[in-house]
Write a protein that holds these residues in place. Sequence first.
Motif, PDB file in Angstrom:
ATOM      1  N   ILE A 255       0.943  -0.877  -0.327  1.00 35.92           N
ATOM      2  CA  ILE A 255      -0.211  -0.380  -0.164  1.00 35.92           C
ATOM      3  C   ILE A 255       1.166   1.285  -0.334  1.00 35.92           C
ATOM      4  CG2 ILE A 255      -1.376   0.966   1.337  1.00 35.92           C
ATOM      5  CD1 ILE A 255      -3.213  -0.944   2.533  1.00 35.92           C
ATOM      6  N   CYS A 256       1.891   1.360   0.847  1.00 35.25           N
ATOM      7  CA  CYS A 256       2.879   2.614   1.228  1.00 35.25           C
ATOM      8  C   CYS A 256       3.260   2.935  -0.502  1.00 35.25           C
ATOM      9  CB  CYS A 256       3.907   2.361   1.796  1.00 35.25           C
ATOM     10  SG  CYS A 256       5.425   1.261   1.647  1.00 35.25           S
ATOM     11  N   MET A 257       3.633   2.023  -0.991  1.00 31.96           N
ATOM     12  CA  MET A 257       4.182   2.423  -2.307  1.00 31.96           C
ATOM     13  C   MET A 257       3.427   2.838  -3.337  1.00 31.96           C
ATOM     14  SD  MET A 257       7.151   3.023  -1.873  1.00 31.96           S
ATOM     15  CE  MET A 257       8.120   3.833  -2.468  1.00 31.96           C
ATOM     16  N   LYS A 258       2.127   2.658  -3.421  1.00 31.96           N
ATOM     17  CA  LYS A 258       1.152   3.000  -4.475  1.00 31.96           C
ATOM     18  C   LYS A 258       0.840   4.318  -4.875  1.00 31.96           C
ATOM     19  CE  LYS A 258      -2.009  -0.594  -4.663  1.00 31.96           C
ATOM     20  NZ  LYS A 258      -1.758  -1.404  -6.160  1.00 31.96           N
ATOM     21  N   GLN A 259       0.521   4.929  -5.432  1.00 30.94           N
ATOM     22  CA  GLN A 259       0.370   6.979  -6.380  1.00 30.94           C
ATOM     23  C   GLN A 259      -0.636   6.648  -4.694  1.00 30.94           C
ATOM     24  OE1 GLN A 259       0.126   7.486  -9.453  1.00 30.94           O
ATOM     25  NE2 GLN A 259      -0.361   9.544  -9.470  1.00 30.94           N
ATOM     26  N   SER A 260      -1.704   6.659  -4.815  1.00 28.97           N
ATOM     27  CA  SER A 260      -2.783   7.061  -3.644  1.00 28.97           C
ATOM     28  C   SER A 260      -1.977   7.208  -2.994  1.00 28.97           C
ATOM     29  CB  SER A 260      -3.696   5.771  -4.470  1.00 28.97           C
ATOM     30  OG  SER A 260      -3.669   4.851  -3.382  1.00 28.97           O
ATOM     31  N   SER A 261      -1.185   6.600  -1.888  1.00 26.51           N
ATOM     32  CA  SER A 261      -0.580   6.769  -0.580  1.00 26.51           C
ATOM     33  C   SER A 261       0.529   7.433  -0.376  1.00 26.51           C
ATOM     34  CB  SER A 261       0.167   5.407  -0.584  1.00 26.51           C
ATOM     35  OG  SER A 261      -1.210   4.150  -0.168  1.00 26.51           O
ATOM     36  N   PHE A 262       0.923   7.945  -1.393  1.00 26.82           N
ATOM     37  CA  PHE A 262       1.550   8.838  -1.644  1.00 26.82           C
ATOM     38  C   PHE A 262       1.629  10.792  -1.258  1.00 26.82           C
ATOM     39  CE2 PHE A 262       4.177   7.088  -4.976  1.00 26.82           C
ATOM     40  CZ  PHE A 262       4.914   6.226  -4.574  1.00 26.82           C
ATOM     41  N   ILE A 263       1.858  11.234   0.330  1.00 20.24           N
ATOM     42  CA  ILE A 263       1.692  12.514   0.196  1.00 20.24           C
ATOM     43  C   ILE A 263       2.538  13.418  -0.752  1.00 20.24           C
ATOM     44  CG2 ILE A 263       2.090  14.268   1.961  1.00 20.24           C
ATOM     45  CD1 ILE A 263       1.519  11.964   3.454  1.00 20.24           C
ATOM     46  N   LEU A 264       1.522  14.409  -1.851  1.00 25.31           N
ATOM     47  CA  LEU A 264       2.161  15.986  -2.286  1.00 25.31           C
ATOM     48  C   LEU A 264       2.475  17.081  -1.303  1.00 25.31           C
ATOM     49  CD1 LEU A 264       3.152  16.677  -5.016  1.00 25.31           C
ATOM     50  CD2 LEU A 264       1.558  17.255  -5.685  1.00 25.31           C
ATOM     51  N   SER A 265       4.078  16.792  -0.791  1.00 25.77           N
ATOM     52  CA  SER A 265       4.097  17.900  -0.221  1.00 25.77           C
ATOM     53  C   SER A 265       4.104  19.966  -0.475  1.00 25.77           C
ATOM     54  CB  SER A 265       5.542  17.329   0.737  1.00 25.77           C
ATOM     55  OG  SER A 265       5.625  18.538   1.434  1.00 25.77           O
ATOM     56  N   MET A 266       4.839  19.576  -2.022  1.00 25.25           N
ATOM     57  CA  MET A 266       5.081  21.170  -2.480  1.00 25.25           C
ATOM     58  C   MET A 266       5.432  21.250  -4.318  1.00 25.25           C
ATOM     59  SD  MET A 266       8.878  22.079  -0.978  1.00 25.25           S
ATOM     60  CE  MET A 266       8.068  21.690   0.953  1.00 25.25           C
ATOM     61  N   ILE A 267       5.004  21.579  -4.379  1.00 22.82           N
ATOM     62  CA  ILE A 267       5.657  21.644  -6.169  1.00 22.82           C
ATOM     63  C   ILE A 267       6.808  22.527  -6.179  1.00 22.82           C
ATOM     64  CG2 ILE A 267       4.747  21.467  -8.674  1.00 22.82           C
ATOM     65  CD1 ILE A 267       2.563  20.582  -7.668  1.00 22.82           C
ATOM     66  N   ILE A 268       8.116  23.276  -6.970  1.00 21.14           N
ATOM     67  CA  ILE A 268       8.611  24.193  -6.960  1.00 21.14           C
ATOM     68  C   ILE A 268       8.720  24.412  -8.108  1.00 21.14           C
ATOM     69  CG2 ILE A 268      11.040  25.102  -7.113  1.00 21.14           C
ATOM     70  CD1 ILE A 268      11.098  22.867  -4.371  1.00 21.14           C
ATOM     71  N   PRO A 269       7.876  24.973  -9.130  1.00 20.19           N
ATOM     72  CA  PRO A 269       8.223  25.745 -10.427  1.00 20.19           C
ATOM     73  C   PRO A 269       9.422  26.102 -10.895  1.00 20.19           C
ATOM     74  CG  PRO A 269       6.813  27.760  -9.302  1.00 20.19           C
ATOM     75  CD  PRO A 269       7.132  26.694  -7.888  1.00 20.19           C
ATOM     76  N   GLY A 270       9.907  26.702 -11.762  1.00 23.32           N
ATOM     77  CA  GLY A 270      10.903  27.548 -12.515  1.00 23.32           C
ATOM     78  C   GLY A 270      10.767  27.388 -13.635  1.00 23.32           C
ATOM     79  N   GLU A 271      11.994  27.317 -14.960  1.00 17.75           N
ATOM     80  CA  GLU A 271      12.292  27.705 -16.084  1.00 17.75           C
ATOM     81  C   GLU A 271      13.593  26.741 -15.277  1.00 17.75           C
ATOM     82  OE1 GLU A 271      13.990  30.725 -17.607  1.00 17.75           O
ATOM     83  OE2 GLU A 271      11.456  31.530 -18.282  1.00 17.75           O
ATOM     84  N   LYS A 272      14.172  26.989 -14.339  1.00 19.96           N
ATOM     85  CA  LYS A 272      15.699  25.745 -13.838  1.00 19.96           C
ATOM     86  C   LYS A 272      15.388  25.038 -12.475  1.00 19.96           C
ATOM     87  CE  LYS A 272      18.999  28.260 -16.209  1.00 19.96           C
ATOM     88  NZ  LYS A 272      20.547  29.445 -15.867  1.00 19.96           N
ATOM     89  N   GLY A 273      15.973  24.402 -12.608  1.00 23.22           N
ATOM     90  CA  GLY A 273      15.522  23.856 -11.512  1.00 23.22           C
ATOM     91  C   GLY A 273      16.403  24.609 -10.090  1.00 23.22           C
ATOM     92  N   PRO A 274      16.031  24.710  -8.683  1.00 25.92           N
ATOM     93  CA  PRO A 274      16.600  25.210  -7.713  1.00 25.92           C
ATOM     94  C   PRO A 274      17.670  25.007  -7.409  1.00 25.92           C
ATOM     95  CG  PRO A 274      14.721  22.946  -7.115  1.00 25.92           C
ATOM     96  CD  PRO A 274      15.031  23.139  -8.168  1.00 25.92           C
ATOM     97  N   GLY A 275      18.311  23.757  -7.573  1.00 28.88           N
ATOM     98  CA  GLY A 275      19.940  23.299  -7.193  1.00 28.88           C
ATOM     99  C   GLY A 275      19.683  23.510  -5.750  1.00 28.88           C
ATOM    100  N   ASN A 276      21.210  24.183  -4.819  1.00 28.99           N
ATOM    101  CA  ASN A 276      21.167  24.343  -4.114  1.00 28.99           C
ATOM    102  C   ASN A 276      19.752  24.723  -2.914  1.00 28.99           C
ATOM    103  OD1 ASN A 276      23.523  22.114  -4.208  1.00 28.99           O
ATOM    104  ND2 ASN A 276      24.964  23.864  -3.936  1.00 28.99           N
ATOM    105  N   ASP A 277      19.143  25.967  -3.473  1.00 32.17           N
ATOM    106  CA  ASP A 277      18.236  26.788  -3.203  1.00 32.17           C
ATOM    107  C   ASP A 277      16.987  26.029  -3.211  1.00 32.17           C
ATOM    108  OD1 ASP A 277      20.525  28.350  -3.765  1.00 32.17           O
ATOM    109  OD2 ASP A 277      19.662  29.188  -5.748  1.00 32.17           O
ATOM    110  N   ILE A 278      17.292  24.557  -3.052  1.00 30.22           N
ATOM    111  CA  ILE A 278      16.392  23.864  -2.692  1.00 30.22           C
ATOM    112  C   ILE A 278      15.619  23.676  -0.910  1.00 30.22           C
ATOM    113  CG2 ILE A 278      16.878  21.671  -2.155  1.00 30.22           C
ATOM    114  CD1 ILE A 278      14.966  20.548  -3.504  1.00 30.22           C
ATOM    115  N   ASP A 279      16.856  24.154  -0.244  1.00 27.97           N
ATOM    116  CA  ASP A 279      16.411  24.553   0.893  1.00 27.97           C
ATOM    117  C   ASP A 279      15.399  25.565   1.342  1.00 27.97           C
ATOM    118  OD1 ASP A 279      17.773  22.249   1.396  1.00 27.97           O
ATOM    119  OD2 ASP A 279      19.932  23.666   2.348  1.00 27.97           O
ATOM    120  N   ILE A 280      15.256  27.288   1.243  1.00 32.96           N
ATOM    121  CA  ILE A 280      14.665  27.675   0.599  1.00 32.96           C
ATOM    122  C   ILE A 280      12.783  27.683   0.372  1.00 32.96           C
ATOM    123  CG2 ILE A 280      13.823  30.260  -0.421  1.00 32.96           C
ATOM    124  CD1 ILE A 280      16.017  30.379   0.931  1.00 32.96           C
ATOM    125  N   TYR A 281      12.960  26.891  -0.521  1.00 36.07           N
ATOM    126  CA  TYR A 281      11.459  25.759  -0.512  1.00 36.07           C
ATOM    127  C   TYR A 281      11.240  24.877   0.844  1.00 36.07           C
ATOM    128  CZ  TYR A 281      12.250  28.345  -5.097  1.00 36.07           C
ATOM    129  OH  TYR A 281      12.095  29.143  -5.813  1.00 36.07           O
TER     130      TYR A 281
END
Length: 636
Positions: free
Chosen positions: A376-402
């Motif tokens: 059950i725990c590895m089914k998509q329905s059990s995953f908990i979406l915590s956040m969605i970080i947008p951007g033209e580029k990935g946050p890189g090392n600045d992901i800690d900000i989010y």
Amino acid sequence: MDRSWMNLPRVNADYRNGVEYFLNLAFANASQENMILCPCKKCVNVTWHIREVVHEHLVIFGFVPGYRKWTFHGELISRTSSSTSNPPFHHNSHRGSLREDDMEGMLRDAFNMHDYHQFVREDCDVDVTDFTEMRRSGCDEEPNGEASKFYNLLNEMNEPLYEGSKYSKLSFCIRLFHLKCLGGWTGNSFTQLLELLSEFFPFAKIPQSGKDMKKMINNLGLGYEKIHSCPNDCMLYWGDRKNQESCHVCGKSRWTNGDTENVSEDEVATQARKKPIKILRYFPLISRLQRLFMSSKTTESMRWHHDGRTDDGLLRHPADSLAWKTFDQKFPSFAGDPRNVRLGLASDGFNPFKIMSTSYSTWPVILVPYNLPPWICMKQSSFILSMIIPGEKGPGNDIDIYMQPLIEELKQLWVGVETYDVLKKENFNLCAALLWIINDFPAYLNLSGWSTKGRYACPCCAAQTCSKWLYNGKKFSYMGHRRWLDENHRFRYEKNMFDGTEEFRKAPEQTIGSDILSMLKHIKFTYGKTNQPPNPRSKKKTKEAYDRELEQLSDDDSDEEDDPNEADLWKKRSIFFKLPYWKHNILRHNLDVMHIEKNVCENIIGTILNVDGKSKDNLKSRLDLVDMGIRHDLHP
């Protein structure tokens, strides 16, 4: 009805008779096109099957653990505290047709309102499902905010979509909105569909726009927060800095219309109506964990790692791992309550538009509750979406900000939050801990702070990483893997088969979290894309400069070289060290299986089978064998 037969061996006649009883009730109350949701361990009330298939699954696999109230198959929760006063299967004359989708059961699980008289006095002889009628009665105490939402949603649930319809307005909205999410419909197209349905079916109570439908569904309490961020990933407009108009690090405005330095107060006042440049979507964690225990369908499963797991020394579940057991030994009070939640975090970037040339990157952050059974725990329905970080580029090392909002909630969850256990009918202090992070190797750098490139790329070996520069392949090779073999293993003495040397060193000791924390206590890292020192490697080098760099690398290859200062090899201090228990975790980061299968196994198989374009056996690699003086049979 006594359901102890569900625990009997599946070859028992009483179990077979119980399955027949269940099938008769399910097909009489919850069938669609002669099919029902299969409640076996394999299908877990997700897949629809005909009667013969469901019967076969229940005899072979058995019922999903904890499925005692057959809410997916027409059973309604009793309206009174006594489960014997009312039969488990019944339909009120005025509501029976509206309850086929079990919307009432879903609402009661979501709001923990299984007792109708929870918020009104016993002497109030009113139907509390009608909040308006309750207010007209002589009751002094009104329901609190959560109860008010619940009663309002019940009223909407009992409001039919049209006269004579067996479905409610609320169930119609939820199912249609579900289709919107699965199909990826835009907001405008969704509103146009609602307008079309309203035009063709004027007798139905259909919302006029997507916003109206969202307002109704948002009362379920499963929304998200929009948090503005600096476009250069310097800061979040969150907490004490929520009302700032521009970034205090780079000075960039939070709005799309430009800078705010030389604007009047009236112009600043209108900024709130303007479009922000970058928005973080954050989904609060605490309320979602609490609802796992408010639902009768998931509460028992959240104790599976303690009550249902076979503890025989074999590794079948994260609870069998050394990291889990060490954490329990370090924090026995946390381990004392099996309802306390263990979480894993996974994150990576992807292109949501399915066009590889599009310059855009979205980083979802997913949490996995490991209390649940592995199926059950590895089914998509059990995953908990915590956040969605947008951007033209990935946050890189600045992901800690989010990560800041999530870290604050995890710190609060370590202390505990009051939660209601619907199974035990009691309030308890719910705690949660993040055990580890799952990522690919490039994201390892962003989340841990250790550089996964260059001479010291191995996070486990750290400054003791054994690497060698290949002059023809123009890359580093990591050849120190024989250090993990037994002291007398014959491979330690095979010079020609490996790097031309015998290996007598012991395996490097892994740096523990407390040592890393003390090592990084003085490190200073400035977040933001525009605040990083220039990278000299990014400039195009001349051939002479490149040759000098190779000579320098050759000089650095001597065995007499002292280990560098390990603190200088860290790029930042990870925000996860703000969690009070993070330094005690013996396994903080995991590499995900998919990338290991793709990048490692595919290259090995491609080389063994000599697949064109996939093999690593090429002229440059053979010339490097010449330079190293090994494998003479492979020299070109």
